[in-house]
Design an enzyme around this catalytic site. Structure first.
Site, short mmCIF file in Angstrom:
data_model
loop_
_atom_site.label_atom_id
_atom_site.label_comp_id
_atom_site.label_asym_id
_atom_site.label_seq_id
_atom_site.Cartn_x
_atom_site.Cartn_y
_atom_site.Cartn_z
CD GLU A 1 -87.64 59.17 -63.51
OE1 GLU A 1 -86.89 58.57 -64.31
OE2 GLU A 1 -88.87 59.05 -63.50
CD GLU B 1 -89.73 56.08 -71.66
OE1 GLU B 1 -90.40 55.29 -70.99
OE2 GLU B 1 -88.50 55.95 -71.83
CB CYS C 1 -91.81 56.56 -65.13
SG CYS C 1 -91.28 55.64 -66.57
O1 AHR Z 1 -84.58 56.37 -66.70
C1 AHR Z 1 -85.45 55.47 -66.09
C2 AHR Z 1 -86.81 55.42 -66.78
O2 AHR Z 1 -86.68 54.92 -68.07
C3 AHR Z 1 -87.50 56.74 -66.98
O3 AHR Z 1 -88.24 57.10 -65.88
C4 AHR Z 1 -88.40 56.49 -68.13
O4 AHR Z 1 -88.65 57.65 -68.88
C5 AHR Z 1 -87.72 55.39 -68.89
O5 AHR Z 1 -88.59 54.36 -69.17
#
Ligand code: AHR
Length: 739
Positions: free
Chosen positions: A25, A363, A240
Site C-alpha cells: 500500500e 475493510e 485504505c
Molecule cells: O495497513 C495499514 C492500514 O490498516 C490499511 O490501509 C487498512 O486496510 C488497515 O486499516
C-alpha cells in the site's frame, strides 16, 4: 513439560502454496521515492493542490472532506512549492494556465536570470559514482532557452551535468546524467542565464538500474527485498487508499495507466500525493517479473468506513463497477480489444497471466457492504469466473455467496501468541480465510523481536489449518521514517538504504520452509497466564448506575444501559486509549445473549458468550477476575465463567516434504528462558538436525540503519540426542532433519 509429538506419515492436509504473500500500500511514502524509483518529489507540481471537494485549514494545515473527515495536508501551495526552491536570481511560480494536459492541474513558470530551480528529492537524491540517471522534462517557451541540468550537492558541487534547449510548444526533452561521485543528499538543479520565462509541465528522474531494468520501474534493492521473502502473491493497491476519504480520493484504475505525465495524481489518506506512476500496469509487471500472483483490490462504491464514510449513489457505484471491469479487461483481454489494446500500447501485448485474485473493497462491512458486495460479486463472477473473489466481511453470515474472507488483526504480541489457535475450531468446509493484514503493533512500533515472536506463534497455528486459512500478508510493507504515518512496517528505507525488521526475517524463514503437507502433531507446553485485574460491582437501574464500587485496577468504566429493554453495555478496565492503542473489555447484553469481548489495538478477542436475560428495571453486575479468570454475575446469577487464553511458552508446527521425507519443525519460544523440548515421533529421530534461529539479547531488540543485521537468522547444526532440542530464549526456529 515441553514436548512436540508428531507423526510424519499421518497427513492432515496439504500445505497451501499461497500461504505467504505480501501487501503493498502506498503509505509512509512507499510508492514515489520508495518502491517506485522516481527520484523527484512533486514532479508534476500538483502536490499542493487541495483535493476536490475538501476545505483547507491553514492554521492546522489540514483538510476536511465533504463528509467531515479531517486529515493532515502539510504541503499546501499557499506555503510554497513543495519540494522545489529557487536559487540566486531565479523566480518560480505555479500556474494553472497552459498546463501540459488535462490531468495536470499546475505547471511551473520559471525565469532563471542566471539562477536555478532545485528539486530536493525524497530527503535528498542519492547518486552513486558511475550511476546513470534518466532525466526528462516537458516544457514550453516562446524563445529558445538553454538550460543546464545538474545533479549537484547542496553547495553546488557538480556530479553530473547536461544541457538542453527549450523552445516552442510543449515538448519532451531527455538527457542521461552520469554521476562521478557517491552522494546521498544531492539535488537536481535546472540553471540558465536566460532572461526569458519558460513553463515546465512535468519532470522526472529515474535510475537506469531498476528491478528487471524497466523504465518507469522499481527500485532494485527494495524490489529484491520483496522477492527475498518468497511471496506467493502481491496484494495491491490497499488498504485504505482504495477507499479514499472522499469520492474524489477513492482509487480508480483508469487514473493509473498510460503515459505517466497523463495520469491523474491521487491524494492519499496517508497525507501526501501519489503520482499514479506505480500504477496497475507496473503492479502486474512486477508480479510477472517476480513470478508471483497478483491480487487486485478495488473500491466497491464507498469511502473508508472509519473516516466519515460516503456511500456512492447508483451512478457512481456503476462507474466504480466499470472501473473494476476495465482493470480486469486491461489485464486479461486480447490485444485486439479496447482494453487489451491499451495494455499492448503500454508495452505488454500478451495478457498478464499473473492476475488471480480480486478483492471487493477493503475493510468494508455491514449492510452497506453486503449490498455492494452482491452488486459486484454476482456480475463479476458471471463475466470472469476464473478469478478467486475475496470479501472483506463475513458476508456468508448474511446468506451471501462467498469464496474467501479477508480478516485483519493489529494488536500486541501477546494477543497473537495467545490466539494462535484462533482458526483451529473453524468448520473446515466454510469460506476460505485470507489474513490479509496483521502485525503486532502495540509496544512494537520500531519493529521488535517480541513482535516477531507473537506473529510467529500465531502463524504456527495458522499453518496447522492452512487448508482453511490459505493466505496471509503482513501489513504495512514499507516505511520511509521521514514520512511515517504508520508503524511498525516490514521494511524501513531511505533514499539509498533499507533494512528488514525482525518480522521480515521471521517471514522469510517461514515462507522458505514449507514442506508439502502438515502432519499429525501435538504440542505440549507450559503457559503464562495473562493480566490480573480485580473485582467490579455496579447496580444499574433503567439507564443509570445507582450504586457501585471498583477495586484494584478497575478505576475506569463506562456504560450504556436500558435495562427495561434488556440492553446493557459495560466497558471496564478501560485504559482510555483510543484507536490503535485501545485496551478494554466490553460486557454486552442484548437480545437475550451476552458476551465479554477484549478490544486490544484494532483487534478483538471474544472471551465468553452465552445467554443473558435482563428483566425488570434493575441489574446488579458483578465482574470478578482472579488473574485471567473471568466470572460474571447478573443479579446474583453466574452468566459467564471463562479463562483468558494463556500465553504458550512454546508454539510449534510440523510439516513434511513428501518428496524427500524431510521434517520441518517451526518452533517459537516467547519466553526469556532456554527450553529443552522433547521431540517424540513414531518414526526414528536422528541425532543431529539443522536449525535456523532468529533471536537477540532482548525482546525489544530490533534492526536499524546503523545496525541492520542486529536481529537476523543464524543457521547451525544442532544435537537432537535423546530426542530433544534446546530452544533458545526469545527465538523463532526452523528445525529440519531428514526422514
Ligand atoms: O495497513 C495499514 C492500514 O490498516 C490499511 O490501509 C487498512 O486496510 C488497515 O486499516
Amino acid at each position: 513439560m515441553y514436548r512436540i509429538t508428531f507423526s510424519p506419515d499421518k497427513k492432515i492436509c496439504d500445505i497451501s502454496p499461497a500461504l505467504y504473500g505480501i501487501f503493498f500500500e502506498d503509505i509512509n511514502r512507499a510508492g514515489d521515492g520508495g518502491l517506485y524509483a522516481e527520484m523527484l518529489i512533486n514532479r508534476a507540481f500538483d502536490d499542493g493542490v487541495i483535493p476536490q471537494g475538501c476545505t483547507y485549514h491553514s492554521k492546522r494545515r489540514t483538510i476536511t472532506s465533504p463528509t467531515g473527515w479531517e486529515s493532515s495536508f502539510p504541503c499546501a501551495e499557499t506555503e510554497g512549492i513543495y519540494g522545489w526552491s529557487a536559487l540566486g536570481n531565479a523566480r518560480m511560480t505555479l500556474t494553472d494556465q497552459n498546463t501540459l494536459n488535462r490531468a495536470r492541474k499546475r505547471a511551473l513558470k520559471v525565469c532563471f536570470h542566471g539562477g536555478a530551480v532545485v528539486n530536493h528529492g525524497f530527503g535528498g537524491i542519492s547518486v552513486t559514482a558511475g550511476g546513470t540517471y534518466r532525466f526528462y522534462l516537458f516544457a514550453v517557451s516562446e524563445k529558445p532557452v538553454e538550460i543546464t541540468v545538474s545533479l549537484q550537492s547542496a553547495t553546488g558541487k557538480i556530479y553530473a551535468q547536461q544541457s538542453l534547449t527549450v523552445e516552442g510548444d510543449y515538448t519532451r526533452y531527455d538527457c542521461l546524467l552520469k554521476s562521478d561521485s557517491d552522494e546521498n543528499e544531492a539535488v537536481l538543479a535546472l540553471h540558465s542565464d536566460s532572461e526569458d520565462t519558460i513553463t515546465i509541465g512535468f519532470t522526472s528522474l529515474f535510475p537506469t538500474d531498476t528491478f528487471h531494468n524497466r523504465e518507469n520501474g522499481l527500485r532494485r534493492d527494495l524490489a529484491e527485498r520483496l522477492t527475498a521473502l518468497h511471496p506467493a502473491f502481491l496484494r495491491f493497491p490497499g488498504g485504505c487508499v482504495v477507499e479514499g476519504f472522499s469520492k474524489e480520493t477513492a482509487y480508480r484504475f483508469e487514473d493509473t495507466i498510460g503515459p505517466v505525465w497523463e495520469r491523474r495524481p491521487h491524494w492519499l489518506l496517508w497525507g501526501y500525493n501519489a503520482t499514479g506512476g506505480l500504477g496497475f500496469h507496473e503492479f502486474l509487471q512486477f508480479c510477472e517479473d517476480a513470478g508471483i500472483d497478483a491480487m487486485y483490490v478495488f473500491n466497491c462504491g464507498m469511502t473508508c468506513q472509519a473516516r466519515c464514510p460516503d456511500y456512492f449513489d447508483a451512478e457512481l457505484l456503476e462507474k466504480m463497477y466499470q472501473d473494476a471491469v476495465h482493470a480486469i479487461l486491461y489485464a486479461s483481454a486480447p490485444a485486439d480489444t479496447e482494453w487489451g489494446g491499451k495494455r499492448a500500447a503500454n508495452g505488454h501485448p500478451e495478457p498478464f497471466k499473473c492476475l488471480k485474485y480480486l478483492e471487493i473493497g477493503n475493510e468494508n462491512y455491514g449492510e452497506e457492504y453486503c449490498r455492494r458486495y452482491r452488486y459486484f460479486y454476482d456480475r463479476l463472477k458471471a463475466q470472469f469466473p476464473q478469478y478467486t473473489y475475496i470479501a472483506t466481511d463475513h458476508v456468508e453470515k448474511n446468506g451471501l455467496p462467498v469464496e474467501t474472507v479477508d480478516d485483519h488483526y493489529y494488536s500486541d504480541p501477546a494477543f497473537f501468541a495467545a490466539n494462535h489457535e484462533m482458526y483451529s475450531g473453524f468448520d473446515r468446509d466454510g469460506a476460505d480465510i485470507y489474513v490479509g493484514e496483521y502485525a503486532a503493533t502495540i509496544g512494537c512500533k520500531n519493529g521488535t523481536l517480541y513482535g516477531a515472536l507473537g506473529e510467529a506463534a500465531f502463524l504456527t497455528g495458522i499453518e496447522k489449518v492452512q487448508d482453511r486459512v490459505k493466505m496471509t500478508s503482513y501489513a504495512p510493507l514499507f516505511n520511509n521514517p521521514a514520512y511515517t504515518a504508520w508503524e511498525p512496517d516490514l521494511i524501513i528505507f531511505n533514499n539509498h538504504a533499507s533494512y528488514g525488521i525482525p518480522s521480515y526475517y521471521m517471514l522469510e524463514m517461514f515462507a522458505k520452509n514449507r514442506g508439502s503437507y502438515v502432519c499429525g502433531q501435538q504440542v505440549m507446553t507450559d503457559y503464562d497466564r495473562r493480566c490480573g485485574h480485580g473485582v467490579f460491582r455496579y447496580t444499574f437501574r433503567g439507564e443509570s448506575v445507582i450504586a457501585g464500587s471498583a477495586e484494584k485496577n478497575c478505576q475506569y468504566f463506562s456504560h450504556e444501559a436500558d435495562i427495561r429493554n434488556g440492553q446493557l453495555k459495560v466497558s471496564f478496565w478501560d485504559t482510555c486509549a483510543q484507536g490503535e492503542d485501545q485496551d478494554h473489555y466490553d460486557f454486552v447484553c442484548e437480545g437475550g445473549r451476552s458476551a465479554v469481548t477484549h478490544y486490544i489495538g484494532w483487534s478483538r478477542e471474544i472471551i465468553c458468550e452465552g445467554k443473558c436475560e435482563l428483566s425488570g428495571d434493575l441489574a446488579q453486575v458483578e465482574i470478578h477476575t482472579d488473574r485471567d479468570e473471568f466470572e460474571i454475575k447478573v443479579n446474583g446469577v453466574q452468566i459467564h465463567k471463562a479463562v483468558l487464553k494463556p500465553l504458550p511458552h512454546i508454539s510449534a508446527v510440523c510439516t513434511v516434504d513428501g518428496a524427500t521425507g524431510k521434517r520441518i519443525v517451526k518452533i517459537v519460544n516467547i519466553t526469556e528462558k532456554e527450553i529443552r523440548t522433547e521431540l517424540v515421533s513414531d518414526r526414528p529421530i536422528p541425532d543431529r538436525g539443522f536449525m535456523t534461529t532468529l533471536t537477540a539479547g532482548s525482546l525489544q531488540a530490533g534492526n536499524s540503519f546503523e545496525d541492520p543485521q542486529a536481529v537476523v537468522p543464524v543457521s547451525r547444526e544442532v544435537e537432537l540426542t535423546g530426542g530433544a532440542v534446546i530452544v533458545p530464549a526469545r527465538s523463532v526456529n526452523i528445525l529440519t532433519f531428514p526422514a
